[in-house]
Design a protein around this motif. Structure first.
Motif, PDB file in Angstrom:
ATOM      1  N   VAL A   7      -2.585 -36.428   1.740  1.00 55.93           N
ATOM      2  CA  VAL A   7      -3.979 -36.818   1.957  1.00 55.93           C
ATOM      3  C   VAL A   7      -4.444 -36.236   3.287  1.00 55.93           C
ATOM      4  O   VAL A   7      -3.791 -36.439   4.319  1.00 55.93           O
ATOM      5  N   SER A   8      -5.559 -35.533   3.270  1.00 53.40           N
ATOM      6  CA  SER A   8      -6.088 -34.925   4.484  1.00 53.40           C
ATOM      7  C   SER A   8      -6.794 -35.983   5.330  1.00 53.40           C
ATOM      8  O   SER A   8      -7.755 -36.612   4.860  1.00 53.40           O
ATOM      9  N   PRO A   9      -6.365 -36.206   6.568  1.00 56.91           N
ATOM     10  CA  PRO A   9      -7.070 -37.175   7.428  1.00 56.91           C
ATOM     11  C   PRO A   9      -8.523 -36.786   7.682  1.00 56.91           C
ATOM     12  O   PRO A   9      -9.377 -37.654   7.829  1.00 56.91           O
ATOM     13  N   MET A  10      -8.795 -35.488   7.745  1.00 58.48           N
ATOM     14  CA  MET A  10     -10.178 -35.048   7.966  1.00 58.48           C
ATOM     15  C   MET A  10     -11.066 -35.481   6.809  1.00 58.48           C
ATOM     16  O   MET A  10     -12.192 -35.958   7.018  1.00 58.48           O
ATOM     17  N   GLU A  11     -10.574 -35.342   5.583  1.00 59.35           N
ATOM     18  CA  GLU A  11     -11.373 -35.703   4.415  1.00 59.35           C
ATOM     19  C   GLU A  11     -11.435 -37.208   4.202  1.00 59.35           C
ATOM     20  O   GLU A  11     -12.467 -37.736   3.767  1.00 59.35           O
ATOM     21  N   ALA A  12     -10.348 -37.906   4.521  1.00 59.44           N
ATOM     22  CA  ALA A  12     -10.299 -39.340   4.244  1.00 59.44           C
ATOM     23  C   ALA A  12     -10.870 -40.187   5.366  1.00 59.44           C
ATOM     24  O   ALA A  12     -11.389 -41.282   5.105  1.00 59.44           O
ATOM     25  N   LEU A  13     -10.792 -39.719   6.603  1.00 57.16           N
ATOM     26  CA  LEU A  13     -11.191 -40.543   7.743  1.00 57.16           C
ATOM     27  C   LEU A  13     -12.420 -40.007   8.475  1.00 57.16           C
ATOM     28  O   LEU A  13     -13.312 -40.777   8.831  1.00 57.16           O
ATOM     29  N   VAL A  14     -12.445 -38.705   8.723  1.00 55.69           N
ATOM     30  CA  VAL A  14     -13.510 -38.135   9.545  1.00 55.69           C
ATOM     31  C   VAL A  14     -14.795 -37.932   8.744  1.00 55.69           C
ATOM     32  O   VAL A  14     -15.891 -38.261   9.216  1.00 55.69           O
ATOM     33  N   VAL A  15     -14.678 -37.395   7.527  1.00 54.86           N
ATOM     34  CA  VAL A  15     -15.877 -37.107   6.725  1.00 54.86           C
ATOM     35  C   VAL A  15     -16.696 -38.365   6.436  1.00 54.86           C
ATOM     36  O   VAL A  15     -17.927 -38.353   6.623  1.00 54.86           O
ATOM     37  N   PRO A  16     -16.102 -39.494   5.973  1.00 53.15           N
ATOM     38  CA  PRO A  16     -16.932 -40.689   5.736  1.00 53.15           C
ATOM     39  C   PRO A  16     -17.648 -41.191   6.978  1.00 53.15           C
ATOM     40  O   PRO A  16     -18.821 -41.579   6.907  1.00 53.15           O
ATOM     41  N   ARG A  17     -16.990 -41.162   8.107  1.00 48.89           N
ATOM     42  CA  ARG A  17     -17.625 -41.640   9.339  1.00 48.89           C
ATOM     43  C   ARG A  17     -18.751 -40.706   9.781  1.00 48.89           C
ATOM     44  O   ARG A  17     -19.813 -41.173  10.196  1.00 48.89           O
ATOM     45  N   ILE A  33     -17.380 -31.302  -0.879  1.00 53.80           N
ATOM     46  CA  ILE A  33     -18.510 -30.902  -1.728  1.00 53.80           C
ATOM     47  C   ILE A  33     -18.033 -30.037  -2.886  1.00 53.80           C
ATOM     48  O   ILE A  33     -18.475 -30.197  -4.043  1.00 53.80           O
ATOM     49  N   ARG A  34     -17.116 -29.113  -2.605  1.00 48.22           N
ATOM     50  CA  ARG A  34     -16.589 -28.253  -3.666  1.00 48.22           C
ATOM     51  C   ARG A  34     -15.828 -29.061  -4.725  1.00 48.22           C
ATOM     52  O   ARG A  34     -15.873 -28.754  -5.914  1.00 48.22           O
ATOM     53  N   SER A  35     -15.149 -30.128  -4.269  1.00 44.15           N
ATOM     54  CA  SER A  35     -14.396 -30.943  -5.224  1.00 44.15           C
ATOM     55  C   SER A  35     -15.317 -31.712  -6.162  1.00 44.15           C
ATOM     56  O   SER A  35     -14.926 -32.058  -7.279  1.00 44.15           O
ATOM     57  N   LEU A  36     -16.567 -31.984  -5.723  1.00 43.30           N
ATOM     58  CA  LEU A  36     -17.514 -32.685  -6.592  1.00 43.30           C
ATOM     59  C   LEU A  36     -17.873 -31.861  -7.817  1.00 43.30           C
ATOM     60  O   LEU A  36     -18.125 -32.405  -8.902  1.00 43.30           O
ATOM     61  N   PHE A  37     -17.895 -30.539  -7.667  1.00 46.53           N
ATOM     62  CA  PHE A  37     -18.262 -29.660  -8.769  1.00 46.53           C
ATOM     63  C   PHE A  37     -17.057 -29.219  -9.593  1.00 46.53           C
ATOM     64  O   PHE A  37     -17.229 -28.695 -10.697  1.00 46.53           O
ATOM     65  N   SER A  38     -15.869 -29.439  -9.074  1.00 51.86           N
ATOM     66  CA  SER A  38     -14.677 -29.010  -9.805  1.00 51.86           C
ATOM     67  C   SER A  38     -14.104 -30.104 -10.696  1.00 51.86           C
ATOM     68  O   SER A  38     -13.149 -29.866 -11.437  1.00 51.86           O
ATOM     69  N   LYS A  69     -13.009 -35.576  -4.251  1.00 54.60           N
ATOM     70  CA  LYS A  69     -12.327 -36.152  -3.099  1.00 54.60           C
ATOM     71  C   LYS A  69     -13.282 -36.995  -2.258  1.00 54.60           C
ATOM     72  O   LYS A  69     -12.930 -37.409  -1.153  1.00 54.60           O
ATOM     73  N   PHE A  70     -14.476 -37.221  -2.790  1.00 55.48           N
ATOM     74  CA  PHE A  70     -15.464 -38.011  -2.068  1.00 55.48           C
ATOM     75  C   PHE A  70     -15.111 -39.486  -2.159  1.00 55.48           C
ATOM     76  O   PHE A  70     -14.958 -40.032  -3.258  1.00 55.48           O
ATOM     77  N   ARG A  71     -14.963 -40.148  -1.041  1.00 54.84           N
ATOM     78  CA  ARG A  71     -14.563 -41.558  -0.989  1.00 54.84           C
ATOM     79  C   ARG A  71     -15.806 -42.415  -0.791  1.00 54.84           C
ATOM     80  O   ARG A  71     -16.230 -42.693   0.335  1.00 54.84           O
ATOM     81  N   PHE A  72     -16.369 -42.829  -1.909  1.00 56.76           N
ATOM     82  CA  PHE A  72     -17.631 -43.556  -1.902  1.00 56.76           C
ATOM     83  C   PHE A  72     -17.497 -44.896  -1.178  1.00 56.76           C
ATOM     84  O   PHE A  72     -18.354 -45.269  -0.368  1.00 56.76           O
ATOM     85  N   ASN A  73     -16.421 -45.637  -1.468  1.00 56.24           N
ATOM     86  CA  ASN A  73     -16.240 -46.950  -0.845  1.00 56.24           C
ATOM     87  C   ASN A  73     -16.120 -46.842   0.669  1.00 56.24           C
ATOM     88  O   ASN A  73     -16.653 -47.684   1.415  1.00 56.24           O
ATOM     89  N   ALA A  74     -15.417 -45.819   1.142  1.00 56.06           N
ATOM     90  CA  ALA A  74     -15.263 -45.637   2.584  1.00 56.06           C
ATOM     91  C   ALA A  74     -16.610 -45.337   3.237  1.00 56.06           C
ATOM     92  O   ALA A  74     -16.906 -45.839   4.337  1.00 56.06           O
TER      93      ALA A  74
END
Length: 368
Positions: free
Chosen positions: A243-253, A135-140, A144-149
């Motif tokens: 690449v953070s697995p939490m941000e790339a794998l866990v957050v989208p799910r 969320i913080r990266s969206l404003f900066s 890091k939000f992976r829309f396709n995932a």
């Protein structure tokens, strides 16, 4: 030429000389068998001693109860090692009585459950932090939000589940209506079957059964996918390239489960009401228009709110439990199966426990 091992006997003391080694023992073991009582063994005059020689001396001393003297530090250490190796095998303890064995298993299960709960809470905290980072990266400006995932998870969690959830909900609605009508007919109150269908599907069973189905489909899939990635070291490779697995794998799910659970729960409730209404039309001769009017009268809007409030919480629990178990896989492929099973069981258990807490909470605030 090396001296063969030999010994002399003097007033109950055996004094050994020469080399107590395998090549120089010759017939000394046979000669020792013919020796009578010996109270002491003097090894101060030997030239050398190997493991075989130490073994022969040790077994003779043990059999006669003789005391060994004349050893330097190295030979004393060798004798200690031989003596330790000659200790009898440990006796297998008697099995515990059944009562204490059951208590032991209960204790082990309790410890394991506590450790799992601790790990799950820690993983939940890491997931929240990962959400904060995204969320913080969206404003900066560096998103890091992976829309396709996330969209792909929407399809797996939601769209692909519509058929099975709809069929399950339709049949549950029919079962509730049929069983309710049979019981209420004894009191001439079949009309209250509509109350039963409307309230129990919107408030409880619609969301609860959807959560159980999503845990079986999506929670297990999350655990299996992440577990396989862990075994193939894809997750380690992601960390290596930054690449953070939490941000790339866990957050989208997790996000997909949180967003889609309220929609799936509402969809399941509507299909269950349709199934119950169909049975009321066929079995109780209540036309659809009357059924819908009665539903609007007897079902308060708070029942819908209760279901919509519980649904995203259930979705988060299912996703976090599945991802947590998947990230715990290590060792071999068998771990993938066991962790996937654990993810489903854990998610369903936590969903039911939270549903009980929600029931008490909403009753306490007057949404009953």
């Amino acid at each position: 030429m090396s001296a063969d091992a030999d010994f002399t006997e003097d007033n109950g003391t055996l004094r050994f000389s020469g080399r107590l080694t395998l090549a120089n023992l010759r017939d000394m073991p046979d000669r020792l068998d013919g020796v009578g009582d010996a109270q002491a063994i003097d090894l101060s005059t030997i030239d050398s001693m190997d493991t075989v020689g130490a073994w022969v001396i040790h077994r003779f001393a043990e059999a006669r109860g003789a005391r060994i003297s004349g050893l330097d530090d190295d030979r004393r250490h060798l004798m200690e090692q031989v003596s330790a190796a000659d200790e009898p095998a440990a006796v297998t303890p008697k099995p515990l009585p059944s009562f204490f064995r059951v208590l032991d298993e209960i204790g082990d299960a309790t410890v394991t459950a506590g450790q799992t709960l601790k790990g799950l809470l820690g993983f939940f905290g890491a997931t929240v932090l990962a959400f904060g980072t995204v969320i913080r990266s969206l404003f900066s400006g560096d998103s890091k939000f992976r829309f396709n995932a996330v969209v792909q998870r929407f399809e797996v969690v939601g769209v692909s589940a519509l058929g099975i959830i709809g069929l399950m909900s339709f049949l549950i609605g029919i079962v509730i209506a049929q069983q309710g009508a049979v019981q209420l007919r004894q009191f001439g109150a079949e009309v209250f079957t509509i109350n039963l269908i409307g309230r129990i599907t919107l408030r409880e069973l619609g969301v609860l059964m959807t959560a159980i189905m999503v845990a079986g489909r999506s929670g297990s899939a999350f655990a299996a996918q992440l577990g396989t990635m862990k075994l193939t070291e894809e997750i380690d490779a992601m960390r290596t390239i930054g690449v953070s697995p939490m941000e790339a794998l866990v957050v989208p799910r997790t996000l997909a489960a949180i967003v889609l659970m309220p929609l799936l729960g509402f969809y399941a409730s509507l299909i269950a009401i349709i199934g119950g209404g169909l049975l009321c039309w066929i079995s109780l001769d209540i036309p659809p228009v009357t059924f819908i009017q009665r539903i609007r009268e007897v079902v308060p809007i708070t029942d819908l709110y209760v279901g919509l409030v519980k649904a995203p919480v259930f979705g988060a629990i299912i996703a976090v439990a599945g991802c947590f178990q998947g990230m715990q896989v290590e060792g071999d492929a068998e771990q993938v199966g066991s962790r996937t099973t654990a993810a489903v069981v854990q998610a369903i258990f936590l969903v039911i426990v939270l549903d009980a807490f929600f029931a008490v909470f909403f009753t306490w605030i007057g949404w009953n």
